[in-house]
Scaffold this active site. Structure first.
Site, mmCIF file in Angstrom:
data_model
loop_
_atom_site.group_PDB
_atom_site.id
_atom_site.type_symbol
_atom_site.label_atom_id
_atom_site.label_comp_id
_atom_site.label_asym_id
_atom_site.label_seq_id
_atom_site.Cartn_x
_atom_site.Cartn_y
_atom_site.Cartn_z
ATOM 1 N N ARG A 24 -1.938 3.717 11.408
ATOM 2 C CA ARG A 24 -2.920 2.746 10.884
ATOM 3 C C ARG A 24 -4.357 3.137 11.198
ATOM 4 N NH1 ARG A 24 -0.477 -2.536 9.654
ATOM 5 N NH2 ARG A 24 1.392 -1.862 8.590
ATOM 6 N N ARG A 28 -8.303 -2.194 9.524
ATOM 7 C CA ARG A 28 -9.320 -3.250 9.624
ATOM 8 C C ARG A 28 -10.210 -3.171 10.853
ATOM 9 N NH1 ARG A 28 -4.812 -7.600 8.610
ATOM 10 N NH2 ARG A 28 -3.730 -5.811 9.492
ATOM 11 N N ARG A 37 -12.361 -2.104 1.386
ATOM 12 C CA ARG A 37 -11.337 -3.072 0.999
ATOM 13 C C ARG A 37 -11.968 -4.232 0.235
ATOM 14 N NH1 ARG A 37 -8.813 -7.570 2.506
ATOM 15 N NH2 ARG A 37 -6.555 -7.671 2.871
ATOM 16 N N ASP A 74 1.379 1.806 1.271
ATOM 17 C CA ASP A 74 2.210 0.912 2.077
ATOM 18 C C ASP A 74 3.673 1.192 1.789
ATOM 19 O OD1 ASP A 74 1.731 -1.653 3.887
ATOM 20 O OD2 ASP A 74 3.574 -1.955 2.736
ATOM 21 N N TYR A 151 12.897 -6.192 4.096
ATOM 22 C CA TYR A 151 11.889 -6.922 3.314
ATOM 23 C C TYR A 151 12.443 -7.352 1.953
ATOM 24 C CZ TYR A 151 8.415 -5.645 6.801
ATOM 25 O OH TYR A 151 7.730 -5.521 7.976
HETATM 26 O O1 CP3 Z 1 -1.042 4.395 8.947
HETATM 27 C C1 CP3 Z 1 -1.882 4.355 8.020
HETATM 28 O O2 CP3 Z 1 -3.109 4.231 8.223
HETATM 29 C C2 CP3 Z 1 -1.400 4.585 6.592
HETATM 30 C C3 CP3 Z 1 -1.225 3.428 5.772
HETATM 31 C C4 CP3 Z 1 -0.097 2.474 6.113
HETATM 32 C C5 CP3 Z 1 -0.229 1.074 5.935
HETATM 33 N N1 CP3 Z 1 1.003 0.498 6.164
HETATM 34 C C6 CP3 Z 1 -1.457 0.381 5.544
HETATM 35 C C7 CP3 Z 1 -1.546 -1.079 5.741
HETATM 36 C C8 CP3 Z 1 1.207 2.719 6.524
HETATM 37 C C9 CP3 Z 1 1.864 4.033 6.925
HETATM 38 C C10 CP3 Z 1 1.896 1.471 6.534
HETATM 39 C C11 CP3 Z 1 3.314 1.339 6.865
HETATM 40 C C12 CP3 Z 1 3.915 0.005 6.925
HETATM 41 N N2 CP3 Z 1 3.641 -1.076 6.130
HETATM 42 C C13 CP3 Z 1 4.987 -0.331 7.774
HETATM 43 C C14 CP3 Z 1 5.678 0.616 8.714
HETATM 44 C C15 CP3 Z 1 4.881 0.920 9.921
HETATM 45 C C16 CP3 Z 1 4.736 -0.210 10.894
HETATM 46 O O3 CP3 Z 1 3.614 -0.690 11.059
HETATM 47 O O4 CP3 Z 1 5.749 -0.586 11.507
HETATM 48 C C17 CP3 Z 1 5.315 -1.671 7.521
HETATM 49 C C18 CP3 Z 1 6.380 -2.467 8.223
HETATM 50 C C19 CP3 Z 1 4.469 -2.123 6.472
HETATM 51 C C20 CP3 Z 1 4.487 -3.452 5.805
HETATM 52 C C21 CP3 Z 1 3.206 -4.149 5.989
HETATM 53 N N3 CP3 Z 1 2.016 -3.803 5.385
HETATM 54 C C22 CP3 Z 1 2.976 -5.285 6.785
HETATM 55 C C23 CP3 Z 1 4.016 -5.979 7.636
HETATM 56 C C24 CP3 Z 1 1.627 -5.597 6.642
HETATM 57 C C25 CP3 Z 1 0.922 -6.807 7.187
HETATM 58 C C26 CP3 Z 1 0.658 -6.659 8.647
HETATM 59 C C27 CP3 Z 1 -0.765 -6.284 8.864
HETATM 60 O O5 CP3 Z 1 -1.003 -5.371 9.674
HETATM 61 O O6 CP3 Z 1 -1.614 -6.942 8.245
HETATM 62 C C28 CP3 Z 1 1.029 -4.632 5.805
HETATM 63 C C29 CP3 Z 1 -0.384 -4.569 5.406
HETATM 64 C C30 CP3 Z 1 -1.097 -3.273 5.674
HETATM 65 N N4 CP3 Z 1 -0.587 -2.026 5.447
HETATM 66 C C31 CP3 Z 1 -2.431 -3.150 6.134
HETATM 67 C C32 CP3 Z 1 -2.719 -1.775 6.164
HETATM 68 C C33 CP3 Z 1 -4.030 -1.125 6.529
HETATM 69 C C34 CP3 Z 1 -3.381 -4.296 6.410
HETATM 70 C C35 CP3 Z 1 -3.834 -4.752 5.075
HETATM 71 C C36 CP3 Z 1 -5.230 -5.300 5.021
HETATM 72 O O7 CP3 Z 1 -6.194 -4.529 4.883
HETATM 73 O O8 CP3 Z 1 -5.330 -6.536 5.050
#
Ligand code: CP3
Length: 343
Positions: A24, A28, A37, A74, A151
């Site tokens: 990540r 944010r 964003r 994602d 999911y």
């Molecule tokens: O790592 C990186 O920077 C690459 C991009 C990336 C994102 N999600 C961006 C993201 C990667 C590799 C993921 C993987 C992901 N997404 C996983 C597996 C890794 C982990 O964290 O266990 C999972 C379970 C998801 C599903 C997901 N996406 C959730 C549960 C959420 C909400 C939780 C949160 O952190 O807000 C997301 C949203 C998400 N994916 C964000 C980002 C940067 C936040 C979105 C925003 O900008 O509001």
């Protein structure tokens, strides 16, 4: 032959300084991410707008000089490409139309049609392959079938993945059909990322920790092994990182059982344990607790050095044990990187 440090570590080389990137890392906690964003409007629009997705992927590379960039996307885009609607509830997380019956599995789109939805992601990869610094490795990724299935079945994230466990234990045929469809589609999705320029692939099994005993073998190990062998058959030498998060003892032998080149380790196990039990088989990635990016200070320096020193005798890619959180202070990331590079 390439000199990129991450590729060297993935080939099993022990380097004097571990290469470093952060789960990540585009997120944010960075003001420049929040600005892009806002420009995109919402998270999914950001993922599906190649110029902006490439821009946020590059931001942490420019700011910190990480050794790898991870494609900004994602894990839930792949199931979305199979048909179920996906949206994000502000402040809560992902929501998805559920798939829980055999009729719904049969109504999923054929794998050959996923590229219609996912082609902007491949375009992001192509932009990154062109624009990244020469020394930076480009990582593509997907979720592992079990994590994606949790999911698809629950329609949202959950702490214990109860809905997916229930389907697995009461309607094995439907559950297995979901796993099989996701496995097949994941191979095509990742293969297209590699064709577009991804140099390394990472499989995120964020909820692997709730699979126990034979279930861990059947639904964490087996699908990962199938995806990895199919990808390596098509792309000989492609390095693959597997992340069966919170697998505990399941980390032991995971690389050998799946064919992964590297196992990413979360921070529920100590680096000393992982060095003794997992790194003996090859490269490991991890595993500083992400909380240190919020709290910083002496504890950050001490625990960063602890991770570097624990993994010093073998191939290691420095990373957090899970994603950096929005509350993190960007200055603490600088401190972590300086500590790793001067260790
Ligand atoms: O790592 C990186 O920077 C690459 C991009 C990336 C994102 N999600 C961006 C993201 C990667 C590799 C993921 C993987 C992901 N997404 C996983 C597996 C890794 C982990 O964290 O266990 C999972 C379970 C998801 C599903 C997901 N996406 C959730 C549960 C959420 C909400 C939780 C949160 O952190 O807000 C997301 C949203 C998400 N994916 C964000 C980002 C940067 C936040 C979105 C925003 O900008 O509001």
């Amino acid at each position: 032959m390439t000199d990129k440090t991450i590729l060297r570590a993935l080939r099993g080389e022990t380097l004097p300084t571990p290469p470093i990137w952060m789960m990540r890392q585009a997120g944010r906690y960075l003001p420049e991410y929040r600005a892009t964003r806002a420009q995109a409007g919402d998270f999914l629009s950001l993922c599906y707008t190649p110029d902006l997705a490439a821009e946020v992927t590059l931001q942490p590379i420019r700011r910190y000089g990480f050794d790898a960039a991870i494609l900004f996307a994602d894990i839930l885009l792949l199931p979305q490409a199979l048909g179920p609607k996906l949206w994000f509830e502000t402040g809560e997380g992902p929501r998805m139309e559920t798939t829980t019956t055999m009729d719904q599995v049969k109504a999923l789109k054929p794998t050959s049609e996923i590229h219609e939805t996912l082609s902007p992601i491949y375009e992001t990869v192509r932009i990154l392959a062109r624009d990244l610094p020469r020394e930076t490795t480009l990582i593509g990724f997907a979720g592992s079938p079990w994590t994606i299935a949790t999911y698809m079945i629950a329609g949202r994230g959950s702490k214990d993945q109860a809905a997916a466990h229930r389907l697995k234990d009461t309607d094995r045929a439907t559950f297995q059909a979901i796993i099989d469809r996701v496995t097949e589609a994941t191979v095509e999705y990742l293969s297209a990322q590699v064709q577009a320029g991804a140099e390394v692939i990472k499989l995120f099994d964020s909820w692997a920790g709730s699979l126990k005993g034979q279930d861990f073998q059947d639904f964490a190990v087996k699908p990962a092994a199938e995806i990895i062998s199919a990808l390596k058959a098509r792309h000989p030498g492609l390095p693959i990182i597997a992340f069966p998060r919170e697998a505990g003892d399941g980390y032991i032998g995971f690389a050998r059982a799946t064919g992964a080149d590297c196992v990413a380790i979360d921070n529920s196990v100590t680096p000393e344990w992982a060095a003794a039990n997992v790194q003996k088989d090859g490269c490991v990635q991890g595993n500083l607790a992400p909380e240190h990016m919020v709290t910083g200070g002496e504890a950050l320096v001490r625990e960063t050095l602890r991770v570097v020193n624990a993994f010093r005798k073998g191939p290691h890619i420095f990373n957090l044990g899970h994603g950096i959180t929005p509350e993190a202070d960007p200055e603490n990331v600088t401190l972590m990187i300086e500590t790793v590079r001067n260790a």
